[in-house]
Design an enzyme around this catalytic site. Structure first.
Site, mmCIF file in Angstrom:
data_model
loop_
_atom_site.group_PDB
_atom_site.id
_atom_site.type_symbol
_atom_site.label_atom_id
_atom_site.label_comp_id
_atom_site.label_asym_id
_atom_site.label_seq_id
_atom_site.Cartn_x
_atom_site.Cartn_y
_atom_site.Cartn_z
ATOM 1 N N GLY A 42 -13.984 -1.962 -2.681
ATOM 2 C CA GLY A 42 -14.244 -1.155 -3.684
ATOM 3 C C GLY A 42 -13.673 -1.766 -5.368
ATOM 4 O O GLY A 42 -13.204 -2.711 -5.165
ATOM 5 N N CYS A 43 -14.144 -0.643 -6.268
ATOM 6 C CA CYS A 43 -13.932 -1.164 -7.376
ATOM 7 C C CYS A 43 -12.327 -1.277 -7.689
ATOM 8 O O CYS A 43 -11.669 -2.270 -8.101
ATOM 9 C CB CYS A 43 -14.423 -0.240 -8.340
ATOM 10 S SG CYS A 43 -14.290 1.352 -8.122
ATOM 11 N N TYR A 44 -11.433 -0.196 -7.428
ATOM 12 C CA TYR A 44 -10.222 -0.273 -7.431
ATOM 13 C C TYR A 44 -9.337 -1.156 -6.582
ATOM 14 O O TYR A 44 -8.510 -1.864 -7.118
ATOM 15 C CB TYR A 44 -9.486 1.165 -7.280
ATOM 16 C CG TYR A 44 -9.970 2.414 -8.293
ATOM 17 C CD1 TYR A 44 -9.168 2.066 -9.554
ATOM 18 C CD2 TYR A 44 -10.297 3.404 -7.972
ATOM 19 C CE1 TYR A 44 -9.190 3.217 -10.564
ATOM 20 C CE2 TYR A 44 -10.330 4.549 -8.940
ATOM 21 C CZ TYR A 44 -9.999 4.363 -10.150
ATOM 22 O OH TYR A 44 -10.015 5.362 -10.966
ATOM 23 N N ALA A 72 -9.723 -4.768 -8.484
ATOM 24 C CA ALA A 72 -8.794 -5.022 -9.408
ATOM 25 C C ALA A 72 -7.157 -4.849 -9.026
ATOM 26 O O ALA A 72 -6.717 -5.769 -9.532
ATOM 27 C CB ALA A 72 -8.893 -3.668 -10.612
#
Length: 350
Positions: free
Chosen positions: A147-149, A152
């Protein structure tokens, strides 16, 4: 290498189309959309009229005879039904949804409110955080794109966790995302009048990326903590911009003697052979604009000697490093190509 995209009308899919169009070793031969089958891709995205003449179609495994890799840019709950068919046909699968990210089926059912994929296929999936699990990704037939979160967050946390310098039970994550992270579907949450000149917290305590982050913190913490069930505090916000994610991550150091310079040196060493992670010199912190349109993750570090707490600022483009860009990076890994192939874009600035 002949590629197909399933779920061809979302933002992740159109970004995959853009990246595959310029990739020297991959050719997009099929775009599959249940809702838009029979339409030309330019009818949904007019800006693609001179790029791709592909007509979208509904899923039919028999029409994928020449396809060697399939990207799933689908909502949760779709890829778990279709990937087994592709796997049995010998097609490699890169899944941008959450269906294969969680190792525990019960966790998937709790957080995604859906039945889990059969363990026969779940056990074959590798978590596709490119810089961290490249060796496992290389030989995998099913890759669960992160996932994106979590991308990061985990890129910022894993180096210090592996050193055993961080108390993993003190982690707090403040995440902010551009509106494209919510997808293309119309909703009150992302209506222009609701999001413009406004910042909104959402999904407090129930975001589906929480177990994904915790699962990988637990995996990386083994050998450093007795309690192998770390919990994070994770709060997400929508901010009035199209692209970008910033995660501000806080944690308590285990050792007061660890200096800021030592941490930065460790991070620069850890990522020295990974061109898409850029560690900022101490005292400088990245912004989302500085990675927009690119596959970079930029990380800045601050150590507060007064409190013993360390802060990481980690920024990515949610549609690139947080989705399609990392998927192409994983395509490069499984084929032994340079990870930068097709991804050498300078961030769009301003």
């Amino acid at each position: 290498m002949k590629a197909a995209i399933i779920g061809g009308t979302g933002y992740g899919a159109v970004e995959l189309i853009r990246l595959l169009d310029k990739h020297p070793f991959a050719e997009l031969v099929s775009v599959i959309s249940h809702s838009q089958g029979g339409k030309g891709i330019e009818e949904v995205y007019p800006h693609l009229s001179d790029i791709s003449k592909i007509q979208m179609d509904v899923f039919d495994i028999q029409k994928l005879n020449e396809v060697e890799v399939v990207f799933f840019a689908t909502p949760a709950g779709v890829s778990k039904e279709l990937i087994p068919e592709c796997y049995r046909k010998g097609i490699r699968c890169i899944d941008l949804s959450g269906d294969f990210r969680l190792n525990n089926p019960a966790n998937y059912e709790k957080w995604y409110k859906n039945s889990a994929v059969s363990s026969l296929y779940l056990d074959k999936a590798i978590y596709g955080l490119s810089e961290i699990y490249g060796e496992e990704i290389r030989d995998s037939k099913i890759i669960a794109n992160p996932g994106c979160y979590p991308t990061a967050t985990l890129l910022a946390l894993i180096p210090i966790i592996r050193k055993g310098w961080l108390d993993v039970n003190t982690i707090i994550i403040d995440g902010k995302s551009g509106v494209s992270g919510a997808g293309r579907s119309i909703s009150l949450q992302t209506h222009y009048s609701e999001i413009n000149e406004n910042v909104k917290a959402y999904k407090l305590g129930k975001h589906q990326h929480i177990p994904e982050i915790e699962q990988n913190i637990q995996k990386e913490s083994k050998g450093f903590i007795e309690e192998l069930d770390p919990k994070v505090t994770f709060t997400t916000h929508l901010v009035p911009m199209t692209r970008g994610i910033m995660c501000t991550i806080y944690g308590q150091l285990n050792d007061d003697s660890i200096s800021a310079d030592k941490v930065v040196e460790e991070y620069q060493s850890f990522y020295q052979d990974h061109p898409f992670v850029r560690v900022r010199p101490y005292g400088t912190w990245p912004s989302t604009k500085e990675v927009a349109g690119s596959n970079y993750c930029d990380i800045g570090i601050h150590l507060d000697s007064r409190t013993g707490r360390i802060t990481f600022i980690s920024v990515i483009d949610n549609l690139m490093k947080g989705a399609a860009g990392q998927a192409i990076q994983n395509l490069n890994i499984i084929n032994g190509w340079d990870v930068r192939t097709g991804l050498l874009d300078i961030p769009v600035y301003p």
